[in-house]
Design a protein around this motif. Structure first.
Motif, PDB file in Angstrom:
ATOM      1  N   TRP D  10       0.838  -1.185   0.000  1.00 64.73           N
ATOM      2  CA  TRP D  10       0.000   0.000   0.000  1.00 64.73           C
ATOM      3  C   TRP D  10       0.882   1.248   0.000  1.00 64.73           C
ATOM      4  O   TRP D  10       1.812   1.354   0.784  1.00 64.73           O
ATOM      5  CB  TRP D  10      -0.903   0.010   1.243  1.00 64.73           C
ATOM      6  CG  TRP D  10      -1.945   1.103   1.174  1.00 64.73           C
ATOM      7  CD1 TRP D  10      -3.187   1.001   0.628  1.00 64.73           C
ATOM      8  CD2 TRP D  10      -1.834   2.449   1.654  1.00 64.73           C
ATOM      9  NE1 TRP D  10      -3.867   2.197   0.737  1.00 64.73           N
ATOM     10  CE2 TRP D  10      -3.059   3.104   1.364  1.00 64.73           C
ATOM     11  CE3 TRP D  10      -0.829   3.168   2.285  1.00 64.73           C
ATOM     12  CZ2 TRP D  10      -3.294   4.442   1.685  1.00 64.73           C
ATOM     13  CZ3 TRP D  10      -1.054   4.502   2.608  1.00 64.73           C
ATOM     14  CH2 TRP D  10      -2.276   5.121   2.313  1.00 64.73           C
ATOM     15  N   GLN D  52      -5.709   6.369  -3.504  1.00 61.20           N
ATOM     16  CA  GLN D  52      -6.692   6.829  -4.479  1.00 61.20           C
ATOM     17  C   GLN D  52      -7.684   5.736  -4.890  1.00 61.20           C
ATOM     18  O   GLN D  52      -8.739   6.038  -5.455  1.00 61.20           O
ATOM     19  CB  GLN D  52      -5.969   7.362  -5.735  1.00 61.20           C
ATOM     20  CG  GLN D  52      -5.116   8.609  -5.482  1.00 61.20           C
ATOM     21  CD  GLN D  52      -3.754   8.276  -4.864  1.00 61.20           C
ATOM     22  OE1 GLN D  52      -3.263   7.159  -5.006  1.00 61.20           O
ATOM     23  NE2 GLN D  52      -3.154   9.219  -4.151  1.00 61.20           N
ATOM     24  N   ASP D  53      -7.371   4.485  -4.655  1.00 63.50           N
ATOM     25  CA  ASP D  53      -8.265   3.384  -5.037  1.00 63.50           C
ATOM     26  C   ASP D  53      -9.543   3.400  -4.189  1.00 63.50           C
ATOM     27  O   ASP D  53      -9.578   3.973  -3.097  1.00 63.50           O
ATOM     28  CB  ASP D  53      -7.566   2.027  -4.833  1.00 63.50           C
ATOM     29  CG  ASP D  53      -6.361   1.847  -5.755  1.00 63.50           C
ATOM     30  OD1 ASP D  53      -6.283   2.552  -6.774  1.00 63.50           O
ATOM     31  OD2 ASP D  53      -5.488   1.018  -5.411  1.00 63.50           O
ATOM     32  N   VAL D  54     -10.585   2.761  -4.724  1.00 63.34           N
ATOM     33  CA  VAL D  54     -11.832   2.604  -3.961  1.00 63.34           C
ATOM     34  C   VAL D  54     -11.513   1.889  -2.648  1.00 63.34           C
ATOM     35  O   VAL D  54     -10.793   0.882  -2.650  1.00 63.34           O
ATOM     36  CB  VAL D  54     -12.860   1.769  -4.765  1.00 63.34           C
ATOM     37  CG1 VAL D  54     -14.137   1.558  -3.937  1.00 63.34           C
ATOM     38  CG2 VAL D  54     -13.177   2.464  -6.079  1.00 63.34           C
ATOM     39  N   GLU D  55     -12.015   2.405  -1.551  1.00 66.25           N
ATOM     40  CA  GLU D  55     -11.687   1.880  -0.208  1.00 66.25           C
ATOM     41  C   GLU D  55     -10.175   1.808  -0.004  1.00 66.25           C
ATOM     42  O   GLU D  55      -9.680   0.942   0.699  1.00 66.25           O
ATOM     43  CB  GLU D  55     -12.326   0.504   0.025  1.00 66.25           C
ATOM     44  CG  GLU D  55     -13.844   0.520  -0.063  1.00 66.25           C
ATOM     45  CD  GLU D  55     -14.449  -0.838   0.333  1.00 66.25           C
ATOM     46  OE1 GLU D  55     -14.228  -1.263   1.479  1.00 66.25           O
ATOM     47  OE2 GLU D  55     -15.130  -1.441  -0.513  1.00 66.25           O
ATOM     48  N   HIS D  56      -9.469   2.726  -0.633  1.00 65.50           N
ATOM     49  CA  HIS D  56      -7.998   2.775  -0.603  1.00 65.50           C
ATOM     50  C   HIS D  56      -7.383   1.447  -1.070  1.00 65.50           C
ATOM     51  O   HIS D  56      -6.239   1.120  -0.714  1.00 65.50           O
ATOM     52  CB  HIS D  56      -7.473   3.091   0.807  1.00 65.50           C
ATOM     53  CG  HIS D  56      -8.074   4.304   1.434  1.00 65.50           C
ATOM     54  ND1 HIS D  56      -8.403   5.442   0.728  1.00 65.50           N
ATOM     55  CD2 HIS D  56      -8.405   4.580   2.735  1.00 65.50           C
ATOM     56  CE1 HIS D  56      -8.912   6.351   1.547  1.00 65.50           C
ATOM     57  NE2 HIS D  56      -8.936   5.851   2.762  1.00 65.50           N
ATOM     58  N   GLY D  57      -8.147   0.690  -1.841  1.00 60.44           N
ATOM     59  CA  GLY D  57      -7.629  -0.601  -2.329  1.00 60.44           C
ATOM     60  C   GLY D  57      -7.543  -1.661  -1.253  1.00 60.44           C
ATOM     61  O   GLY D  57      -6.866  -2.680  -1.433  1.00 60.44           O
ATOM     62  N   SER D  59     -10.265  -3.319   0.461  1.00 60.08           N
ATOM     63  CA  SER D  59     -11.585  -3.909   0.744  1.00 60.08           C
ATOM     64  C   SER D  59     -11.415  -5.222   1.492  1.00 60.08           C
ATOM     65  O   SER D  59     -10.326  -5.804   1.537  1.00 60.08           O
ATOM     66  CB  SER D  59     -12.310  -4.172  -0.577  1.00 60.08           C
ATOM     67  OG  SER D  59     -11.589  -5.150  -1.298  1.00 60.08           O
ATOM     68  N   LYS D  81      -9.342   6.766   5.596  1.00 59.38           N
ATOM     69  CA  LYS D  81     -10.626   6.698   6.311  1.00 59.38           C
ATOM     70  C   LYS D  81     -10.509   5.841   7.576  1.00 59.38           C
ATOM     71  O   LYS D  81      -9.939   4.745   7.533  1.00 59.38           O
ATOM     72  CB  LYS D  81     -11.694   6.090   5.408  1.00 59.38           C
ATOM     73  CG  LYS D  81     -12.156   7.009   4.292  1.00 59.38           C
ATOM     74  CD  LYS D  81     -13.158   6.257   3.406  1.00 59.38           C
ATOM     75  CE  LYS D  81     -13.150   6.865   2.005  1.00 59.38           C
ATOM     76  NZ  LYS D  81     -13.609   5.916   0.988  1.00 59.38           N
TER      77      LYS D  81
END
Lengths: 248, 248, 248, 248
Positions: D10, D52-57, D59, D81
């Motif tokens: 990450w 920047q990914d959805v759910e910061h990548g 999930s 988040k």
């Protein structure tokens, strides 16, 4: 092909030759019971050595070919030559792994590496329950398959060892045992000494078949992998050249 | 009246008698420099002992009256009799506090208690800066008054000791030193062994006036208080009566 | 005159008001039982605070006058305001001592300081035996007078707490408990966090008179002394001026 | 076929897109530099994820397929988040390995797992020398081939991080760094939390090419192996059935 960890299993080998009860449990000796299991692991090869062998089977040549040494001793600690103790101790400080079993805690070797008496309270023949206080430690790997429904190892009969166990605080405490008579004991203890790694494991009284127990043997195989040598940095002591020039 | 902690300060006491440079710094010996400071503390009383004394000044009688032993040695480690080393080691395991200074790390006593070589890298005459990595530890108490504007102890000139320092991982790491030439060193280390507490402290090379330095002396006084004996539980080993009846 | 350690004893104070069984054991609340004992020590002064007080009795002003905070909570952890938890946590990291009792292990405060769930196994009403695995630790001082013939603390009835106890490995493990039903538990645990020192101690279930037990109270008084603040080095973070000029 | 350790790397991934100097060093981002190296190891497979990914990548699905998570963050800690932080933290406590790089020390995730501020002193652009204080630790394996003549890692230019580093005492301290300006820093720290293992490693400032440095990358590959999950005992908390019948 997987790289082999070369294990030498050392056994005092007296009880199994002199005591009928023990002979029935370990007809080929504790060392061969352990070797028989470890030898089946893909990444481990084994040798054995006993008190009765020349230099107790722990010559410099043998130690040159040993990555991890397993030590079982009980009634003949004082028969082990100081010269061999010193030799093995130096090997541990240089990086050889060491696994000390049961009353090996009171061996000259372990006492010398710990710097304390390693004394314990003891009493015969009680139920023991071994609890893990360090989940996720590599020494418990694979127990989920053997102990699918339990988060402890229950030994029907064992020798009680009780606190205070006169060892330095373990660098990693893995197991704590419960005994029927009221005592507790730090029964799985990791130590880093010099470049070497040491694991003390409490089970293995000679009148108990613990080294035929897959749960105990799995821990031993894990401990071998945990204790294998890592050879950096070099042992580099004494008066050194500056790594950086000191300002004059 | 405050209860006194009875401190015996042991010094090899050779450099100060044979080396003019050292004699100028410590005309009465390192032991008396330390004793002169500690004696002024309300809760500490002091004795001194040296290598040259009968039984090195460490008879059973003297040890009976010692709560904490301070040890400075350097060039005559091998002159200390094994019998005295064994006697002092046993006292530590029974609860006597021990403070080991500078090259005392390489003494038979400290090596035997640690179980390792305690070897270091070394080099003469460099600036050293001592950092605290364990704020709130009792061994740094009171330094806020002496070092109001600094969070480190800078020694203008010291002997460099560098890693790898071949000790067991300290039970409490208090200080880490920086050296001008590029090395680091775990310079303030606490160990629990048996019932005793041991503090290793790196400063104190014989050609440096560290034992006239209020910052170093404050740490020593704190270490004395930290290391004082606590006498529970009793050393109770061996075959015990059950504390609770085992079910028949 | 001896310098006083200022202790604030915080209690959830619900059971003692709502449950007849508990009211009989602690008619004035657990906080006052503890305060009554500690107040008699020459070097300790006490205050109490409860969940029901304004700001739970833990305003900035009160904390300014607190050297060590003792925390007992059980069924109302979620009633403690996050703002107060944050405030107290910051104080601990700045140096205030903290002693967490029994199910205080599951409080927001302790969980936040540990970073783990602090969950345990539990079961009611069993015999507990507390063993010391760290003889010579200041937290057991004086027990030799109370427990002259025993090297353990036996509690006739207690709540069972069992491993795995989901805490970080304690910086100093002092006590391990044995329970009748087969479990063990790390029941006396020291932690250093920031500039503060934290002691977790397991006894103290509300239906057991442990806070009238001189053995438990002696441990608490010792823990207060162990946890008292030491204020060096200052909390000094961020972009600093070089302590030594870097070569350009 | 060797079993694969599934690593997710990450990265905050801001500097590399906004800062020309950083973009030159890591045109594809720090995450891809690390992934490019690890992917070549036989026993490791990699994924990447960014802020920047959805759910910061991160999930639940991605985490289900992650054995070890590597975390690099610096200027956008507050953009992560809370929900994702909580989710990842829980995974670590359940056994997922975590490797935190450089200023990831100040991330919400690491602070929450440590329970402390994790603050440091800092200053730009100084020589750093990394020393090993734990020889034989698996995290330094293989460095003997890369650093045949040296027992340290010298970084020509790095950001200075200095003590006091506000972390809990590491369960295993592996590296201590020296800085030109006079500071020291515990730069390689192992923690056990819940069932998970966490390694903090200090190198990796965005303007320094440390993630193209075979010495740093070797340490990362070792850390991945050290941190891989072990799944025994099960997380088993709460009110339990007795494992042994309590006497009525």
């Amino acid at each position: 092909m997987t790289e082999q960890i070369r294990v030498t299993i050392w056994n005092e080998f007296i009880h199994e030759q002199e005591d009928e009860e023990v002979k029935k449990i370990y007809p080929d000796g504790i060392h061969n019971a352990i070797a028989g299991f470890l030898e089946k692991e893909n990444d481990i090869s084994t040798k054995t050595a006993t008190l009765q062998d020349v230099e107790h089977g722990l010559s410099e040549d043998i130690l040159d070919e040993t990555d991890v040494l397993i030590w079982w001793g009980h009634i003949a600690h004082d028969k082990v030559k100081d010269e061999v103790v010193e030799r093995v101790k130096n090997r541990v400080l240089e990086g050889m792994g060491l696994i000390v079993l049961h009353s090996g805690a009171m061996s000259k070797l372990f006492r010398s590496l710990m710097g304390t008496t390693c004394n314990v309270k003891w009493r015969h023949d009680e139920k023991e329950i071994i609890w893990c206080v360090n989940p996720g430690h590599p020494i418990v790997a694979g127990l989920e398959n053997i102990l699918a429904n339990e988060d402890y190892i229950e030994l029907g009969k064992a020798e009680m060892y009780g606190e205070f166990f006169d060892i330095p605080e373990p660098d990693e405490l893995v197991f704590v045992s419960w005994f029927e008579g009221g005592e507790v004991f730090r029964s799985g203890c990791c130590f880093h000494r010099g470049h070497g790694k040491i694991f003390y494991f409490k089970p293995g009284h000679e009148t108990c078949p613990h080294f035929h127990d897959i749960r105990i043997l799995q821990v031993l195989a894990n401990a071998v992998r945990w204790a294998k040598p890592v050879s950096w940095p070099k042992r580099n002591f004494g008066n050194t050249n500056p790594v950086i020039d000191v300002e004059e």
